[in-house]
Scaffold this active site. Sequence first.
Site, PDB file in Angstrom:
ATOM      1  N   CYS A 184     -10.058  -2.718 -10.118  1.00 41.41           N
ATOM      2  CA  CYS A 184      -9.437  -1.554  -9.465  1.00 41.41           C
ATOM      3  C   CYS A 184      -8.111  -1.898  -8.803  1.00 41.41           C
ATOM      4  CB  CYS A 184     -10.397  -0.918  -8.465  1.00 41.41           C
ATOM      5  SG  CYS A 184     -10.786  -1.995  -7.078  1.00 41.41           S
ATOM      6  N   HIS A 202       0.799  -1.226   0.000  1.00 42.15           N
ATOM      7  CA  HIS A 202       0.000   0.000   0.000  1.00 42.15           C
ATOM      8  C   HIS A 202       0.831   1.275   0.000  1.00 42.15           C
ATOM      9  CE1 HIS A 202      -3.427  -2.661   0.724  1.00 42.15           C
ATOM     10  NE2 HIS A 202      -3.994  -1.758  -0.038  1.00 42.15           N
ATOM     11  N   ASP A 219      -5.303  -8.243  -4.127  1.00 35.11           N
ATOM     12  CA  ASP A 219      -5.554  -9.310  -3.171  1.00 35.11           C
ATOM     13  C   ASP A 219      -5.931 -10.604  -3.871  1.00 35.11           C
ATOM     14  OD1 ASP A 219      -5.056  -8.365  -0.543  1.00 35.11           O
ATOM     15  OD2 ASP A 219      -6.726  -6.988  -0.795  1.00 35.11           O
ATOM     16  N   GLU A 241     -12.214 -10.046  -4.284  1.00 37.96           N
ATOM     17  CA  GLU A 241     -10.766 -10.175  -4.089  1.00 37.96           C
ATOM     18  C   GLU A 241     -10.394 -11.428  -3.299  1.00 37.96           C
ATOM     19  OE1 GLU A 241      -9.436  -6.503  -2.287  1.00 37.96           O
ATOM     20  OE2 GLU A 241     -11.199  -6.374  -1.016  1.00 37.96           O
TER      21      GLU A 241
HETATM   22  C1  PEP Z   1      -7.051  -4.894  -4.383  1.00 37.49           C
HETATM   23  O1  PEP Z   1      -6.916  -5.764  -3.517  1.00 37.49           O
HETATM   24  O2  PEP Z   1      -6.797  -5.071  -5.588  1.00 37.49           O
HETATM   25  C2  PEP Z   1      -7.532  -3.561  -4.013  1.00 37.49           C
HETATM   26  C3  PEP Z   1      -7.812  -2.655  -4.923  1.00 37.49           C
HETATM   27  O3  PEP Z   1      -7.602  -3.278  -2.684  1.00 37.49           O
HETATM   28  P1  PEP Z   1      -6.336  -2.916  -1.788  1.00 37.49           P
HETATM   29  O4  PEP Z   1      -5.148  -2.757  -2.687  1.00 37.49           O
HETATM   30  O5  PEP Z   1      -6.646  -1.656  -1.066  1.00 37.49           O
HETATM   31  O6  PEP Z   1      -6.233  -4.099  -0.886  1.00 37.49           O
HETATM   32 MG    MG Z   2      -7.730  -5.443  -1.558  1.00 40.33          MG
END
Ligand code: PEP
Ligand code: MG
Length: 588
Positions: free
Chosen positions: A516, A201, A469, A445
């Site tokens: 996303c 992140h 994920d 996910e």
């Molecule tokens: C993902 O898991 O692809 C997602 C967009 O959520 P995050 O990256 O915040 O876990």
């Molecule tokens: Mg995620």
Amino acid sequence: MSEAESSPRPELVLQGVAASHGIAYGQIFVYVQSDLEVPEYQVEEAAWGAEIARFEQALVVTRQQVQKIMVEVEKNLGEEEARIFDAHLLVLEDQALISETIRDFEKSRANIEACFDRVAQRYIAAFEAIDDEYLRERGGDIRDVAQRVLANLLGHTGLRLSKLADKRIVVANDISPSDAVSLDRSAALGIVTDSGSKTSHAVIVARSMKIPAVVGLRDLSAMVQQGDQLLVDGYEGVVILNPTESTLFRYGQIQRQKHTQEQRLMDANRLPAVTLDGVQLTLRANVEKSDESALVKEYNADGVGLYRTEYLYLGSSSMPTEDEQYAAYRALAEALAPAPVTIRTLDLGGDKPIASQAHLFPKEQNPFLGYRAIRFCLDHLDVFKIQLRAVLRASAHGTILLMYPMVSGRDEMRRANVVLDECKAELRAEGIAFDENLRVGTMIEIPSAAMTADLLAQECDFFSIGTNDLIQYLLAIDRVNDRIAHLYEPTHPSVLRTIRHIVVEAHRARIKVSVCGEMAGDPIFTALLFGIGVDELSMTPPLVPAARYIVRNMRMTDAKKLAQMALAMDSAPAIHALCAQFAEERLK
Ligand code: PEP
Ligand code: MG
């Protein structure tokens, strides 16, 4: 100065993982997370009252944290062990410590954390100098509690990075998402870390801030010295320690070339995302903060496909209130209306622990398989309902969509929606307006959600595939573990088949699917994902121009053929090469 010190250090080239595009060069700042550094600055007269209130609030929050820890310790270890923290509570109530801090503030008018730190350090030194074991331990208690109070006052350790005095390349073993989000873009030239991967992140945040980053460099932070010069190549994932003149010259040329390419993409970015055979496609933005509407507009995204609301919580020393959240969501929705803003409910836990609420997230062996996101929210309805009410209230002021993270199947989706219905009923009873037709969807996910997409589709208005994920769970590759980062393959046949399955089931139920995760922002996969049938892609805003360029230079029929070929292949590297070639030809 000795001869060894004065002679230039040799150039050293190291390969890591390219995490955020761009080239940066400068002096390094080695960021060590462990000891909290307290900045000192003068507080203006108008803010004196607020400064004392901030101190009182930090004491209250710290007290709550310690009490919660006591409950946990008592539950897990026993009453006697929990009593250890009595001493911590006593420190927080110590009138001498509190009034001395306020006296120091009245005299120095320095920020309250500096005053508190000064007084606490005096106490610690006094206790530690006493020749009595019991009293010396009290010094340790004061140190522990003081760190906790300071962390709350500083909004965790992020402030150290946000107060980078000069332009520097930040080198760290790791940086947390809250560190990253508090970075001062004008001072942080680049980020280089020993651990991490493309989808951690902190890296996602760096990308949205356009800070070049290379991760997974193993032990670089231990090799460098403060003052070393470092060149960061965020395109190729290379860092060069103490580069020579000729290396710098070569990179100057590369930087100019890249700049020209990026300018070309930017020039075409105001044009619609329509393929050569006339298919209009949708490119949305991922945002982490409610003040990023300008970024969304700058990169001409069609609204927000993912708003990671946890950053509201990570950037604050206490849980944000309903009104604070409402203001943030409303501001974003109003700034972008009529374009949609897809608000994802809290996804804390995993690689996003929250320092100020550590008591709510006990340390876990497998944080990514643990207590995070919707699991936490359904277990803390007080926290969850505050957020849902805030989202509902904001939905009266723009086009808001709501989605839940980490839903594993239909039951969880239903449980979340029951809580949402309760919030709606409360607001109706209170006469507060909200969008009665608010569309509610889920992230897909977790493999179990993907496999039961047909069941979930009956409960949802849309799906958004979180490939970050989804890939880690499908392939059993921890997304932040640099040792196995090379095994994290978005083109693994299992990933493509799973995405196709989700798309087929969603379309059967007549709902739309977005992607996303970071895969959506990689131009190599733009055609593949649209070719599989995904309706929308949502990505870090600076990545929109490349995706739009590909869309405008491809035929949808070719994207479909590419997807068909890819789905028939059995090797991840071969599929990757095929997609890369498709993208390269269109980006020329
Ligand atoms: C993902 O898991 O692809 C997602 C967009 O959520 P995050 O990256 O915040 O876990
Ligand atoms: Mg995620």
